[in-house]
Design an enzyme around this catalytic site. Structure first.
Site, PDB file in Angstrom:
ATOM      1  N   GLY A  12      43.639  34.801  34.367  1.00 20.04           N
ATOM      2  CA  GLY A  12      43.802  33.901  35.519  1.00 20.04           C
ATOM      3  C   GLY A  12      43.619  32.459  35.098  1.00 20.04           C
ATOM      4  N   ARG A  16      40.382  27.025  40.721  1.00 15.93           N
ATOM      5  CA  ARG A  16      39.257  26.481  41.482  1.00 15.93           C
ATOM      6  C   ARG A  16      38.263  25.721  40.608  1.00 15.93           C
ATOM      7  NH1 ARG A  16      38.295  32.207  44.470  1.00 15.93           N
ATOM      8  NH2 ARG A  16      39.409  32.859  42.589  1.00 15.93           N
ATOM      9  N   GLY A  78      48.150  38.748  39.864  1.00 18.22           N
ATOM     10  CA  GLY A  78      47.028  39.459  40.480  1.00 18.22           C
ATOM     11  C   GLY A  78      46.309  40.365  39.515  1.00 18.22           C
ATOM     12  N   ASP A 103      34.873  36.515  34.334  1.00 13.95           N
ATOM     13  CA  ASP A 103      34.120  35.432  34.981  1.00 13.95           C
ATOM     14  C   ASP A 103      32.823  35.918  35.623  1.00 13.95           C
ATOM     15  OD1 ASP A 103      35.135  36.795  37.148  1.00 13.95           O
ATOM     16  OD2 ASP A 103      35.941  35.035  38.174  1.00 13.95           O
ATOM     17  N   GLY A 140      35.611  40.492  47.780  1.00 15.47           N
ATOM     18  CA  GLY A 140      36.225  41.617  48.483  1.00 15.47           C
ATOM     19  C   GLY A 140      35.110  42.477  49.074  1.00 15.47           C
ATOM     20  N   ASN A 170      32.534  43.839  46.431  1.00 14.45           N
ATOM     21  CA  ASN A 170      33.048  44.275  45.143  1.00 14.45           C
ATOM     22  C   ASN A 170      32.679  43.250  44.086  1.00 14.45           C
ATOM     23  OD1 ASN A 170      34.682  45.115  43.001  1.00 14.45           O
ATOM     24  ND2 ASN A 170      36.550  44.238  43.892  1.00 14.45           N
ATOM     25  N   ASN A 228      33.865  31.147  40.108  1.00 16.06           N
ATOM     26  CA  ASN A 228      35.215  30.672  40.407  1.00 16.06           C
ATOM     27  C   ASN A 228      35.315  29.157  40.469  1.00 16.06           C
ATOM     28  OD1 ASN A 228      36.261  33.300  40.635  1.00 16.06           O
ATOM     29  ND2 ASN A 228      35.449  33.463  42.706  1.00 16.06           N
ATOM     30  N   TYR A 366      16.406   4.371   7.531  1.00  9.83           N
ATOM     31  CA  TYR A 366      17.605   5.210   7.408  1.00  9.83           C
ATOM     32  C   TYR A 366      17.642   5.823   6.020  1.00  9.83           C
ATOM     33  CZ  TYR A 366      22.310   6.820   6.750  1.00  9.83           C
ATOM     34  OH  TYR A 366      23.384   7.618   6.459  1.00  9.83           O
ATOM     35  N   ASN A 386      23.956   3.690   1.501  1.00 12.60           N
ATOM     36  CA  ASN A 386      24.693   4.756   0.812  1.00 12.60           C
ATOM     37  C   ASN A 386      26.197   4.553   0.840  1.00 12.60           C
ATOM     38  OD1 ASN A 386      24.551   5.107   3.624  1.00 12.60           O
ATOM     39  ND2 ASN A 386      25.124   7.267   3.434  1.00 12.60           N
TER      40      ASN A 386
HETATM   41  C1  UD1 Z   1      38.081  39.438  42.499  1.00 13.11           C
HETATM   42  C2  UD1 Z   1      38.315  40.674  43.390  1.00 13.11           C
HETATM   43  C3  UD1 Z   1      37.283  40.694  44.492  1.00 13.11           C
HETATM   44  C4  UD1 Z   1      35.885  40.654  43.908  1.00 13.11           C
HETATM   45  C5  UD1 Z   1      35.720  39.453  42.958  1.00 13.11           C
HETATM   46  C6  UD1 Z   1      34.412  39.563  42.206  1.00 13.11           C
HETATM   47  C7  UD1 Z   1      40.718  41.089  43.339  1.00 13.11           C
HETATM   48  C8  UD1 Z   1      41.999  40.971  44.064  1.00 13.11           C
HETATM   49  N1  UD1 Z   1      39.640  40.615  43.937  1.00 13.11           N
HETATM   50  O1  UD1 Z   1      38.318  38.273  43.290  1.00 13.11           O
HETATM   51  O2  UD1 Z   1      37.449  41.890  45.270  1.00 13.11           O
HETATM   52  O3  UD1 Z   1      34.946  40.580  44.946  1.00 13.11           O
HETATM   53  O4  UD1 Z   1      36.752  39.452  41.963  1.00 13.11           O
HETATM   54  O5  UD1 Z   1      34.138  38.423  41.445  1.00 13.11           O
HETATM   55  O6  UD1 Z   1      40.681  41.632  42.262  1.00 13.11           O
HETATM   56  N2  UD1 Z   1      42.926  37.615  36.542  1.00 13.11           N
HETATM   57  C9  UD1 Z   1      43.928  37.927  35.652  1.00 13.11           C
HETATM   58  N3  UD1 Z   1      45.207  37.908  36.074  1.00 13.11           N
HETATM   59  C10 UD1 Z   1      45.563  37.606  37.340  1.00 13.11           C
HETATM   60  C11 UD1 Z   1      44.530  37.288  38.259  1.00 13.11           C
HETATM   61  C12 UD1 Z   1      43.222  37.308  37.828  1.00 13.11           C
HETATM   62  O7  UD1 Z   1      43.663  38.207  34.485  1.00 13.11           O
HETATM   63  O8  UD1 Z   1      46.775  37.622  37.627  1.00 13.11           O
HETATM   64  C13 UD1 Z   1      41.532  37.637  36.060  1.00 13.11           C
HETATM   65  C14 UD1 Z   1      40.844  36.290  36.155  1.00 13.11           C
HETATM   66  O9  UD1 Z   1      40.954  35.582  34.924  1.00 13.11           O
HETATM   67  C15 UD1 Z   1      39.401  36.664  36.454  1.00 13.11           C
HETATM   68  C16 UD1 Z   1      39.508  38.020  37.130  1.00 13.11           C
HETATM   69  O10 UD1 Z   1      40.809  38.506  36.884  1.00 13.11           O
HETATM   70  O11 UD1 Z   1      38.634  36.795  35.278  1.00 13.11           O
HETATM   71  C17 UD1 Z   1      39.264  37.946  38.616  1.00 13.11           C
HETATM   72  O12 UD1 Z   1      40.185  37.026  39.193  1.00 13.11           O
HETATM   73  P1  UD1 Z   1      39.719  35.999  40.285  1.00 13.11           P
HETATM   74  O13 UD1 Z   1      40.874  35.156  40.648  1.00 13.11           O
HETATM   75  O14 UD1 Z   1      38.477  35.335  39.865  1.00 13.11           O
HETATM   76  O15 UD1 Z   1      39.420  37.009  41.499  1.00 13.11           O
HETATM   77  P2  UD1 Z   1      38.431  36.782  42.690  1.00 13.11           P
HETATM   78  O16 UD1 Z   1      39.101  35.949  43.711  1.00 13.11           O
HETATM   79  O17 UD1 Z   1      37.126  36.326  42.185  1.00 13.11           O
HETATM   80 MG    MG Z   2      36.465  35.559  40.392  1.00 14.35          MG
END
Ligand code: UD1
Ligand code: MG
Length: 457
Positions: A12, A16, A78, A103, A140, A170, A228, A366, A386
């Site tokens: 991702g 943010r 996603g 993260d 979530g 979650n 985030n 120094y 030096n």
């Molecule tokens: C996600 C969960 C949420 C949970 C939260 C916990 C989903 C849809 N939601 O939300 O239920 O409560 O984490 O912290 O999963 N990433 C990718 N590719 C993408 C999108 C994201 O690799 O296309 C990675 C990001 O780099 C990150 C992780 O997935 O490390 C989570 O993505 P993020 O956008 O932070 O999801 P949240 O909104 O925090």
């Molecule tokens: Mg997150």
């Protein structure tokens, strides 16, 4: 035990964070978040760890190197889509797959082990690591049915008013039966508020197939935090600081004010060392026993022996031997090597120099590119010149040498054992054993001359 696999989601953008640095590389206690996550997974004895990369892919690969395999998610559609990017590497494997976000730097190996054990003992097809918070905004929510069994996860942006009131959320970490995971992922759509393929949708898909889906609820909401934005990053740093400092205290290190003491994750400190407020200790620093690190010192990638006292000083990539003391207001730059019982006083800068046992550099000096022997006294205001504007040159000072105050030692130069320099000398020639180097014009006093000055009343 089943075969175990792990997927770290790290593709991702992290919009943010509003940063040019890729989100999972933002440091918590000096270490990129994704590195924290990786280190906590490693003890689970996984056959493979696959990191999903996208934005800043090369940088993440640089960080984790060959310890991980990588799957490239070219478009960030996603978390479900991200896991699918690993299909070529994982989809045919049999076993348990842990999915974790890059993260969530505070999750511990103890919690992850409990999650995996819970999942495997129940023979579940999916287990969510959940936590409970008074305010679960942003996460979530876990939706349970009348029998208290997990039904699905609803994202913040898709949740109804009553779903938003749910406190169980979650954490973004799950265990899956690997083949069921990849099978269910093919059925995930993107008809939701964010138009994304959500990994959490796998839960409801498996549930509807009649599979066992559970949640393992962890005790600490803080440990589960997902970072985030910068507010959460600061919070994560604070929590990690507390965790690190408490670990040191349990190992016998004293803190006067742990809330205001910043120690990075890999630092090692011996028992009976005391750390005063406002200290930062970073990188791969090792500090021995019975030291005192006084307020406002910064120590980076250095090795400090036992019984050392550091006062309000900055120390980088240096070694300090037992019973030495440094500061206040000294700056030890890279490759300073102090042996034992060395005294470095205030306003002293040292770079690329070794100083042997018992020598003293007390004030306003120094020392650069030099080798100093034992039991030397360097007088106040000495400068090791030096650099000739083009090249750096070396100075060697033997044992038991006395350098008078205000001496300029012009490199290259050798000052042999038991010799001395006269205060205020500019020394450009080598000094032999037992000799005095004096290089200054003789003083002349003009009789009554000062009377001519207007302020001489
Ligand atoms: C996600 C969960 C949420 C949970 C939260 C916990 C989903 C849809 N939601 O939300 O239920 O409560 O984490 O912290 O999963 N990433 C990718 N590719 C993408 C999108 C994201 O690799 O296309 C990675 C990001 O780099 C990150 C992780 O997935 O490390 C989570 O993505 P993020 O956008 O932070 O999801 P949240 O909104 O925090
Ligand atoms: Mg997150």
């Amino acid at each position: 035990m089943k075969n175990r696999y792990a997927i770290i989601l790290a593709a991702g953008k992290g919009s943010r964070m509003k940063s040019s640095l890729y989100k999972v590389l933002h440091p918590v206690a000096g270490k990129p978040m994704v590195e924290h996550v990786f280190e906590q997974i490693e003890p689970l004895n996984t056959t493979d760890i696959v990191t999903v990369v996208g934005y800043g892919a090369e940088k993440v690969q640089e960080q984790l190197g060959e310890r991980s395999k990588y799957a490239l998610q070219t478009e960030q559609l996603g978390t479900g889509h991200a896991v699918l990017a690993t299909a070529d590497l994982l989809k045919d494997k049999e076993g348990t797959t842990l999915v974790i976000c890059g993260d969530t730097p505070l999750l511990t190996k103890e919690t992850l082990t409990k999650l995996v054990n819970h999942h495997e003992q129940l023979n579940a097809k999916a287990t969510i690591l959940s936590a409970v918070a008074e305010d679960a905004t942003g996460y979530g929510r876990i939706i349970r049915n009348d029998e208290n069994l997990v039904e699905k996860i609803v994202e913040q942006k898709d949740a109804s008013e009553s779903e938003l009131a749910i406190k169980e959320f979650n954490t973004g970490t799950y265990c899956f039966d690997n083949q069921f995971l990849f099978n269910a992922l093919t059925k995930v759509g993107n008809d939701n508020a964010q138009g994304e393929y959500y990994l959490p949708d796998v839960i409801s898909i498996l549930k509807q197939q009649g599979e066992v889906v559970t949640a393992y609820t962890m005790g600490s909401e803080e440990e589960s935090m997902g970072v985030n934005d910068r507010v959460a990053l600061a919070k994560a740093n604070q929590l990690m600081k507390k965790r690190i400092n408490e670990q040191h205290m349990r190992q016998g290190v004293s803190f006067i004010d742990p809330d205001n003491t910043y120690i990075e994750s890999d630092v090692v400190i011996g028992a009976d060392t005391v750390i005063e407020p406002g200290v930062m200790i970073k990188g791969n620093t090792i500090i021995g026993n019975n030291c005192v690190i006084r307020s406002h010192s910064t120590i980076i990638d250095s090795v400090i022996g036992n019984h050392v006292e550091i006062k309000s000083s900055t120390i980088q990539q240096s070694n300090i031997g037992d019973y030495s003391d440094v500061g206040p207001y000294a700056h030890l730059r890279p490759h300073t090597d102090l042996k034992e019982h060395v005294h470095i006083g205030n306003f002293v800068e040292i770079k690329n120099a070794s100083i042997d046992n018992g020598s003293k550099v007390g004030h306003l000096t120094y020392v650069g590119d030099a080798t100093l022997g034992k039991d030397i006294n360097i007088g106040c205001g000495t400068v090791f010149a030096n650099y000739d504007g083009k090249n750096k040159h070396h100075i060697t000072v033997g044992n038991h040498v006395f350098i008078g105050s205000g001496t300029i030692l012009v490199a290259p130069l050798t000052v042999e054992d038991n010799s001395m320099t006269a205060a205020g000398s500019t020394i450009t020639k080598d000094i032999s054993k037992n000799d005095l180097g004096i290089a200054r014009s003789r003083q002349e006093n003009l009789k009554n001359y000062a009377k001519k000055l207007p302020y001489n009343k």
